[in-house]
Design a protein around this motif. Structure first.
Motif, PDB file in Angstrom:
ATOM      1  N   ASP A 110       0.804  -1.216   0.000  1.00 17.45           N
ATOM      2  CA  ASP A 110       0.000   0.000   0.000  1.00 17.45           C
ATOM      3  C   ASP A 110       0.838   1.267   0.000  1.00 17.45           C
ATOM      4  O   ASP A 110       0.421   2.294  -0.533  1.00 17.45           O
ATOM      5  N   ALA A 111       2.023   1.198   0.630  1.00 16.51           N
ATOM      6  CA  ALA A 111       2.835   2.404   0.819  1.00 16.51           C
ATOM      7  C   ALA A 111       4.303   2.012   0.840  1.00 16.51           C
ATOM      8  O   ALA A 111       4.653   0.867   1.168  1.00 16.51           O
ATOM      9  N   VAL A 112       5.164   2.960   0.505  1.00 18.16           N
ATOM     10  CA  VAL A 112       6.602   2.704   0.514  1.00 18.16           C
ATOM     11  C   VAL A 112       7.336   3.860   1.181  1.00 18.16           C
ATOM     12  O   VAL A 112       6.857   5.000   1.179  1.00 18.16           O
ATOM     13  N   THR A 113       8.492   3.539   1.735  1.00 17.95           N
ATOM     14  CA  THR A 113       9.417   4.590   2.133  1.00 17.95           C
ATOM     15  C   THR A 113      10.602   4.554   1.170  1.00 17.95           C
ATOM     16  O   THR A 113      11.029   3.481   0.741  1.00 17.95           O
ATOM     17  N   ILE A 114      11.087   5.734   0.827  1.00 18.16           N
ATOM     18  CA  ILE A 114      12.207   5.869  -0.107  1.00 18.16           C
ATOM     19  C   ILE A 114      13.406   6.414   0.652  1.00 18.16           C
ATOM     20  O   ILE A 114      13.409   7.560   1.086  1.00 18.16           O
ATOM     21  N   ALA A 115      14.392   5.543   0.845  1.00 19.63           N
ATOM     22  CA  ALA A 115      15.620   5.921   1.545  1.00 19.63           C
ATOM     23  C   ALA A 115      16.817   5.585   0.662  1.00 19.63           C
ATOM     24  O   ALA A 115      17.832   5.083   1.132  1.00 19.63           O
ATOM     25  N   SER A 116      16.658   5.852  -0.611  1.00 21.05           N
ATOM     26  CA  SER A 116      17.690   5.553  -1.596  1.00 21.05           C
ATOM     27  C   SER A 116      18.684   6.708  -1.688  1.00 21.05           C
ATOM     28  O   SER A 116      18.612   7.676  -0.936  1.00 21.05           O
ATOM     29  N   CYS A 117      19.599   6.603  -2.639  1.00 22.37           N
ATOM     30  CA  CYS A 117      20.608   7.658  -2.825  1.00 22.37           C
ATOM     31  C   CYS A 117      19.945   8.910  -3.394  1.00 22.37           C
ATOM     32  O   CYS A 117      18.913   8.848  -4.060  1.00 22.37           O
ATOM     33  N   ASP A 118      20.558  10.060  -3.153  1.00 23.27           N
ATOM     34  CA  ASP A 118      19.949  11.334  -3.525  1.00 23.27           C
ATOM     35  C   ASP A 118      19.619  11.411  -5.015  1.00 23.27           C
ATOM     36  O   ASP A 118      18.570  11.945  -5.395  1.00 23.27           O
ATOM     37  N   HIS A 119      20.483  10.889  -5.865  1.00 21.18           N
ATOM     38  CA  HIS A 119      20.251  10.992  -7.309  1.00 21.18           C
ATOM     39  C   HIS A 119      19.104  10.096  -7.774  1.00 21.18           C
ATOM     40  O   HIS A 119      18.655  10.217  -8.912  1.00 21.18           O
ATOM     41  N   GLN A 120      18.606   9.238  -6.874  1.00 19.85           N
ATOM     42  CA  GLN A 120      17.532   8.311  -7.232  1.00 19.85           C
ATOM     43  C   GLN A 120      16.159   8.752  -6.725  1.00 19.85           C
ATOM     44  O   GLN A 120      15.138   8.187  -7.121  1.00 19.85           O
ATOM     45  N   HIS A 121      16.118   9.739  -5.839  1.00 17.81           N
ATOM     46  CA  HIS A 121      14.867  10.080  -5.163  1.00 17.81           C
ATOM     47  C   HIS A 121      13.727  10.385  -6.124  1.00 17.81           C
ATOM     48  O   HIS A 121      12.615   9.855  -5.974  1.00 17.81           O
ATOM     49  N   THR A 122      13.954  11.270  -7.085  1.00 13.22           N
ATOM     50  CA  THR A 122      12.843  11.681  -7.951  1.00 13.22           C
ATOM     51  C   THR A 122      12.377  10.539  -8.838  1.00 13.22           C
ATOM     52  O   THR A 122      11.174  10.419  -9.105  1.00 13.22           O
ATOM     53  N   THR A 123      13.291   9.690  -9.286  1.00  9.96           N
ATOM     54  CA  THR A 123      12.892   8.534 -10.094  1.00  9.96           C
ATOM     55  C   THR A 123      12.017   7.596  -9.282  1.00  9.96           C
ATOM     56  O   THR A 123      10.954   7.147  -9.733  1.00  9.96           O
ATOM     57  N   HIS A 124      12.448   7.295  -8.072  1.00 10.29           N
ATOM     58  CA  HIS A 124      11.682   6.399  -7.206  1.00 10.29           C
ATOM     59  C   HIS A 124      10.345   7.017  -6.805  1.00 10.29           C
ATOM     60  O   HIS A 124       9.317   6.330  -6.752  1.00 10.29           O
ATOM     61  N   LEU A 125      10.354   8.323  -6.535  1.00  7.91           N
ATOM     62  CA  LEU A 125       9.124   8.994  -6.116  1.00  7.91           C
ATOM     63  C   LEU A 125       8.097   9.017  -7.236  1.00  7.91           C
ATOM     64  O   LEU A 125       6.913   8.705  -7.028  1.00  7.91           O
ATOM     65  N   ALA A 126       8.510   9.393  -8.432  1.00  8.13           N
ATOM     66  CA  ALA A 126       7.578   9.439  -9.561  1.00  8.13           C
ATOM     67  C   ALA A 126       7.028   8.050  -9.866  1.00  8.13           C
ATOM     68  O   ALA A 126       5.824   7.892 -10.158  1.00  8.13           O
ATOM     69  N   ALA A 127       7.879   7.029  -9.788  1.00  7.03           N
ATOM     70  CA  ALA A 127       7.431   5.662 -10.054  1.00  7.03           C
ATOM     71  C   ALA A 127       6.441   5.193  -8.993  1.00  7.03           C
ATOM     72  O   ALA A 127       5.459   4.510  -9.306  1.00  7.03           O
ATOM     73  N   ALA A 128       6.689   5.542  -7.740  1.00  8.32           N
ATOM     74  CA  ALA A 128       5.775   5.160  -6.657  1.00  8.32           C
ATOM     75  C   ALA A 128       4.414   5.829  -6.828  1.00  8.32           C
ATOM     76  O   ALA A 128       3.372   5.209  -6.616  1.00  8.32           O
ATOM     77  N   ALA A 129       4.434   7.102  -7.213  1.00 11.66           N
ATOM     78  CA  ALA A 129       3.170   7.806  -7.445  1.00 11.66           C
ATOM     79  C   ALA A 129       2.405   7.165  -8.595  1.00 11.66           C
ATOM     80  O   ALA A 129       1.182   6.967  -8.515  1.00 11.66           O
TER      81      ALA A 129
END
Length: 416
Positions: A110-129
């Motif tokens: 249902d939900a995720v936390t993103i604690a990846s490397c800084d250069h990955q945040h927006t990629t992971h965030l957009a994909a999660a959304a």
């Protein structure tokens, strides 16, 4: 599919013009699954994911009826460490993945936390959304403005619950500082500053003996140029500009977010920044500056200063200066109000006055509660966007040697 996922889809389908939060109490009461278990995935099992996100969530797991059921990290060792924690806590194995894509494909998460490397945040965030998962995402939210805008737009369009990892704003002490500041007792505030110093840069402490065969190197690099595996580059990524921009976004984002939270300010109008590597020059060739000074000017009429000295640990400061007195927050757990330096003191401040705490949920609990209520989190997507704009402005000024200005209407940063 979990009942919470079904409930989120119900909210999105029945809300009009993005007004899901305006649903009546009666309509919300008809939404099913409000008490069913929430399944959470962890993207990034490094220091923040393993040592902060996982215990921060598990602390409230029983009361909030949540469980960590899946983890993803490019380093197999970290996957196994995270899975072992889940086995200990919940009595069953978490699903382990190398790629965030596989975790986000799970329909029952249902939900995720993103604690990846800084250069990955927006990629992971957009994909999660896009995958319709609620998100808790570490700071800084982005390294580049275009990717920040795209990821934040994706969050807003999806209507997911979002929390930025700027947890200081959820401290009862800093919430007390916010309440005190807004009484106007400091008079005219002209300067807010933090000096956050140490004997060495924090990225040295992350360097580890990582084996090539245990890492999906391309999953780590993502869109960065390919090159041979390097264990120092992989584990010490905080110190390399390709993957992180160093202390201004890494630590200063907490400070900038506090400035916004306490004062109510949103965006600086301009920023300048200087720095370099003056103390820590060695064979690792870290590219993030060990000394840096950033200044922002805000339309509310004050200047904000952030500096690091990673060659000497003395001189730490966290203060708000008004013409009546000073709010000293260098001790996060015991901030004090004083008349120190005030030239117009009329007796409103006498001696050192401890700031009264204002109780509120801790940052993870706030997020977990909002997963149920669908209300905005304490560090919602607007707060995340605001801190990211400020630190991107500063690092753009650092790189160009030019003053940067922000146009909030156009969402543009340019030289000024």
């Amino acid at each position: 599919m979990s009942q919470v996922s079904s409930r989120r889809r119900f909210l999105k389908q029945t809300a009009s013009a993005g007004a899901a939060l305006a649903m009546t109490a009666a309509s919300y009461a008809r939404v099913p699954g409000a008490n069913d278990r929430v399944s959470i995935g962890i993207i990034g099992c490094g220091g923040r994911g393993l040592d902060a996100h996982m215990p921060g969530i598990h602390k409230h797991a029983k009361a909030q009826n949540v469980e960590i059921t899946a983890v993803a990290d490019p380093w197999r060792v970290r996957q196994e460490m995270a899975a072992a924690k889940c086995k200990e806590w919940y009595g069953r194995d978490a699903r382990t993945f190398t790629s965030y894509r596989d975790l986000l494909a799970l329909k029952d998460v249902d939900a995720v936390t993103i604690a990846s490397c800084d250069h990955q945040h927006t990629t992971h965030l957009a994909a999660a959304a896009k995958a319709n998962k609620d998100v808790y995402c570490e700071k800084p939210l982005a390294k580049r403005l275009d990717r920040l805008v795209a990821a934040c737009d994706a969050v807003r369009e999806a209507g997911i619950v979002f929390q930025a990892g700027t947890q200081l704003r959820s401290f009862p002490t800093f919430t007390g500082c916010r309440k005190l500041y807004r009484t106007g007792i400091l008079g005219k505030v002209g300067r807010i500053e933090q000096c956050r110093n140490s004997t060495r840069p924090y990225w040295y402490g992350y360097v580890k003996d990582v084996k090539k065969q245990d890492v999906d190197w391309n999953e780590f690099l993502m869109d960065r140029p390919n090159r041979p595996f390097d264990p120092v580059l992989y584990s010490g990524w905080y110190g390399y500009r390709e993957f992180s921009d160093g202390a201004v976004p890494g630590l200063g984002s907490h400070f900038i977010d506090l400035v916004h939270y306490i004062t109510g300010a949103k965006f600086p109008t301009s920023a300048v920044c200087l720095g370099g590597t003056f103390t820590w020059k060695d064979e690792r060739k870290f590219t993030c500056p060990d000394h840096v000074q950033a200044l922002w000017v805000y339309p509310e009429g004050f200047m904000v200063s952030y500096s690091t000295n990673f060659g000497n640990g003395s001189g730490n400061s966290l203060k708000i200066f008004g013409d009546v007195g000073t709010l000293d927050m260098v001790n996060w757990h015991a901030p004090v109000l004083t008349a120190e330096g005030g030239s117009k003191n009329k007796g409103a401040i006498r001696g050192k006055i401890p700031v009264e705490e204002v109780a509120r949920p801790d940052h993870f609990l706030d997020w977990l509660q909002c997963l149920r209520t669908r209300k905005p989190c304490n560090a919602d997507i607007d707060a995340g966007y605001q801190h990211a704009v400020a630190v991107i402005m500063a690092m753009t000024a650092f790189d160009t040697g030019r003053r940067q200005v922000y146009d909030a209407r156009k969402r543009e940063i340019r030289q000024g």
